[in-house]
Motif scaffolding. Structure first.
Motif, short mmCIF file in Angstrom:
data_model
loop_
_atom_site.label_atom_id
_atom_site.label_comp_id
_atom_site.label_asym_id
_atom_site.label_seq_id
_atom_site.Cartn_x
_atom_site.Cartn_y
_atom_site.Cartn_z
N CYS A 211 0.84 -1.20 0.00
CA CYS A 211 0.00 0.00 0.00
C CYS A 211 0.88 1.25 0.00
CB CYS A 211 -0.91 0.02 1.23
SG CYS A 211 -2.17 -1.27 1.25
N LYS A 212 0.28 2.37 -0.38
CA LYS A 212 0.93 3.67 -0.28
C LYS A 212 -0.02 4.59 0.48
CE LYS A 212 3.33 3.11 -4.71
NZ LYS A 212 3.53 3.65 -6.08
N VAL A 213 0.42 5.09 1.64
CA VAL A 213 -0.50 5.84 2.49
C VAL A 213 0.14 7.14 2.97
CG1 VAL A 213 -1.69 3.76 3.25
CG2 VAL A 213 0.18 4.67 4.61
N GLY A 214 -0.73 8.06 3.34
CA GLY A 214 -0.31 9.32 3.91
C GLY A 214 -1.49 9.96 4.61
N GLY A 215 -1.28 11.16 5.18
CA GLY A 215 -2.35 11.84 5.88
C GLY A 215 -2.66 11.21 7.21
N GLU A 216 -3.91 11.26 7.62
CA GLU A 216 -4.34 10.83 8.95
C GLU A 216 -5.25 9.61 8.84
OE1 GLU A 216 -6.38 12.91 12.92
OE2 GLU A 216 -6.45 13.90 10.97
N ILE A 217 -4.86 8.52 9.50
CA ILE A 217 -5.62 7.28 9.44
C ILE A 217 -5.88 6.80 10.87
CG2 ILE A 217 -5.70 4.90 8.60
CD1 ILE A 217 -3.72 5.72 6.42
N PHE A 218 -7.14 6.52 11.17
CA PHE A 218 -7.54 6.15 12.53
C PHE A 218 -8.44 4.91 12.49
CE2 PHE A 218 -10.89 6.41 15.80
CZ PHE A 218 -10.12 6.37 16.95
N ASN A 219 -8.07 3.87 13.26
CA ASN A 219 -8.92 2.69 13.44
C ASN A 219 -9.53 2.22 12.13
OD1 ASN A 219 -12.00 1.86 15.20
ND2 ASN A 219 -10.26 0.57 14.70
N SER A 220 -8.68 1.94 11.15
CA SER A 220 -9.14 1.53 9.83
C SER A 220 -8.34 0.33 9.34
CB SER A 220 -9.01 2.68 8.83
OG SER A 220 -9.86 3.76 9.20
N VAL A 221 -8.91 -0.39 8.37
CA VAL A 221 -8.23 -1.53 7.75
C VAL A 221 -8.16 -1.27 6.26
CG1 VAL A 221 -8.30 -4.00 7.30
CG2 VAL A 221 -9.00 -3.12 9.54
N ILE A 222 -6.93 -1.29 5.74
CA ILE A 222 -6.70 -1.08 4.31
C ILE A 222 -6.13 -2.37 3.74
CG2 ILE A 222 -5.49 0.28 2.57
CD1 ILE A 222 -5.38 2.59 4.55
N PHE A 223 -6.83 -2.95 2.76
CA PHE A 223 -6.38 -4.19 2.15
C PHE A 223 -5.22 -3.92 1.18
CE2 PHE A 223 -10.13 -7.30 2.79
CZ PHE A 223 -10.45 -6.73 4.01
N SER A 224 -4.59 -4.98 0.70
CA SER A 224 -3.37 -4.88 -0.11
C SER A 224 -3.57 -4.07 -1.39
CB SER A 224 -2.89 -6.28 -0.49
OG SER A 224 -2.60 -7.05 0.65
N TYR A 225 -2.50 -3.41 -1.80
CA TYR A 225 -2.41 -2.69 -3.06
C TYR A 225 -3.36 -1.49 -3.15
CZ TYR A 225 0.32 -6.69 -4.67
OH TYR A 225 1.28 -7.66 -4.81
N SER A 226 -3.79 -0.97 -2.03
CA SER A 226 -4.64 0.22 -2.04
C SER A 226 -3.85 1.44 -1.61
CB SER A 226 -5.86 0.03 -1.13
OG SER A 226 -6.80 -0.82 -1.75
N ASN A 227 -4.29 2.61 -2.09
CA ASN A 227 -3.56 3.85 -1.86
C ASN A 227 -4.42 4.92 -1.20
OD1 ASN A 227 -1.41 2.69 -3.26
ND2 ASN A 227 -1.97 3.67 -5.20
N LYS A 228 -3.84 5.53 -0.19
CA LYS A 228 -4.34 6.80 0.34
C LYS A 228 -3.08 7.65 0.55
CE LYS A 228 -6.13 9.18 4.29
NZ LYS A 228 -5.10 10.20 4.07
N VAL A 229 -2.53 8.12 -0.54
CA VAL A 229 -1.18 8.68 -0.53
C VAL A 229 -1.13 10.06 0.10
CG1 VAL A 229 0.75 9.38 -2.01
CG2 VAL A 229 -0.58 7.33 -2.57
N HIS A 230 -2.19 10.85 -0.06
CA HIS A 230 -2.13 12.27 0.25
C HIS A 230 -2.81 12.61 1.57
CE1 HIS A 230 -0.64 12.78 -3.83
NE2 HIS A 230 -1.65 12.03 -4.23
#
Length: 396
Positions: free
Chosen positions: A239-258
């Protein structure tokens, strides 16, 4: 012994996450449900019983019947008590949690056999467990993720040695942090005072990032500069992530870059949230939320105050997209435009507020193939057939 995980009635209740996978492929904590069962029983699961259109991808072993078999409902998560009872079962003995069957032992079982009679017939002996985590609805994934993360960490790291983190970093409660090899990090904060942190191999954490446990980061995932990852969060591999993430589940190959907020949410595989996408996880009036029910085809009340977004595989949002509290997004959507999109977006839709236009199936496949090829992953015939089956359905 043969161990079979099967999809019970929970499969439909877990839409849109299970539209493209069996229940056993849901990820939470450090593992998928299937991986967790395998680690607890100490051997591979022999077979997955799921929907016919998913079977060719996920049920690769084609046997006419099984001998000495344990049939296990995939929506229940294993624990020490459950495993101890399971392995002691004899023919036609069952394990129940309240009124729901978790498992049954059969000397012979055909995969063509109807599972319903197993629930209705009287068995020789029934065992009851008092405590077990049951994943019945999508929000059960993030609600239970913090608890499961802690249990997985204790179970999986026992007797193992963590790698050291190189570079100038600020680490709190080091004994509750487990690092695999080849992690690149510099000028980051790892705070495990409130829960453990598990980081898999090949992860890159850019400067200024802060991780506050309990958190799990999958292999080869990238955290952009200044990422803020709060407790109860699992980010799977690649995954590629950024910003603010709280109590969440992100499955493989997903992006929240900004930059942007993602809380009390689930993103399926191959999703992408555009720059500035924000998700509300709380109503302005602080009331309990309603959420879309696929079976009733209507919004139904819940007893929850915090739900963000639940997004199926291959869905995307454009820059500055704003999602309301408790939004359900199907598979293969492309969301853009002004205003808040609907709180229920059927699969393969294009646009913003109205979401009336459907993306052509050829365009869906073209986008999926481009996205997967960028990660050197082949868009297989089996994956295409799953999407084609879903595309032919209505109101999903």
């Amino acid at each position: 012994m043969n161990f079979i995980l099967y999809d019970g009635i929970e499969w439909k209740k877990l839409f849109p996450i299970t539209l493209t996978r069996p229940v056993s492929e849901i990820r939470l904590g450090l593992f998928t449900i299937k991986e967790r069962w395998e680690k607890y029983i100490g051997k591979n699961v022999n077979h997955i019983m799921t929907q016919p259109f998913l079977s060719k991808k996920y049920s690769k072993k084609k046997y006419s019947f099984f001998e000495n078999v344990f049939l296990i409902n995939s929506s229940f998560l294993p624990n020490e008590e459950l495993i101890k009872i399971l392995l002691s079962l004899k023919e036609n003995e069952t394990i129940f949690f309240k009124e729901k069957m978790i498992a049954i032992k059969k000397n012979f079982f055909s995969e063509k056999e109807d599972l319903l009679p197993l629930y209705l017939n009287k068995c020789q002996k029934t065992y009851h467990v008092k405590r077990v985590i049951h994943i019945q609805y999508p929000w059960d994934i993030f609600i239970n993720n913090e608890t499961i993360l802690k249990k997985d960490f204790m179970f999986f790291t026992k007797g193992k040695k963590s790698f050291s983190l190189l570079g100038k970093n600020y680490v709190l409660c080091k004994e509750e942090i487990f690092l695999e090899e080849d992690i690149k990090a510099n000028n980051v904060v790892l705070n495990a005072k409130l829960g453990p942190i598990y980081i898999e191999k090949g992860v890159k954490i850019m400067e200024g990032s802060i991780i506050r446990g309990p958190v799990a980061i999958g292999n080869n995932t990238i955290l952009n500069m200044g990422s803020k990852i709060y407790g109860g969060t699992t980010i799977a591999a690649f995954c590629k992530v950024g910003g603010e993430i709280f109590n969440s589940v992100i499955f493989s190959y997903s992006n929240k870059v900004h930059d942007g907020f993602l809380g009390n949410s689930i993103l399926g595989e191959w999703c992408n949230l555009g720059a500035g996408t924000n998700i509300s996880n709380l109503r302005n009036d602080y009331q309990k939320v309603t959420i879309w029910n696929y079976e009733k085809k209507d919004f139904v009340p819940t007893n929850l105050q915090f739900i963000g977004i639940i997004m199926g595989d291959h869905s995307k949002s454009a820059i500055n997209t704003q999602f309301n509290t408790a939004t359900i997004v199907g598979v293969g959507d492309s969301i853009f435009g002004y205003g808040f999109p609907s709180r229920y977006i059927p699969s393969f839709c294009l646009g913003g507020i109205q979401m009336k236009k459907r993306i052509s199936f050829n365009k869906v496949c073209e986008t999926v193939e481009i996205v997967m090829n960028r990660r050197n992953i082949n868009f297989s015939i089996l994956d295409k057939k799953i999407l084609e089956y879903l595309y032919q359905l209505l109101d999903i």
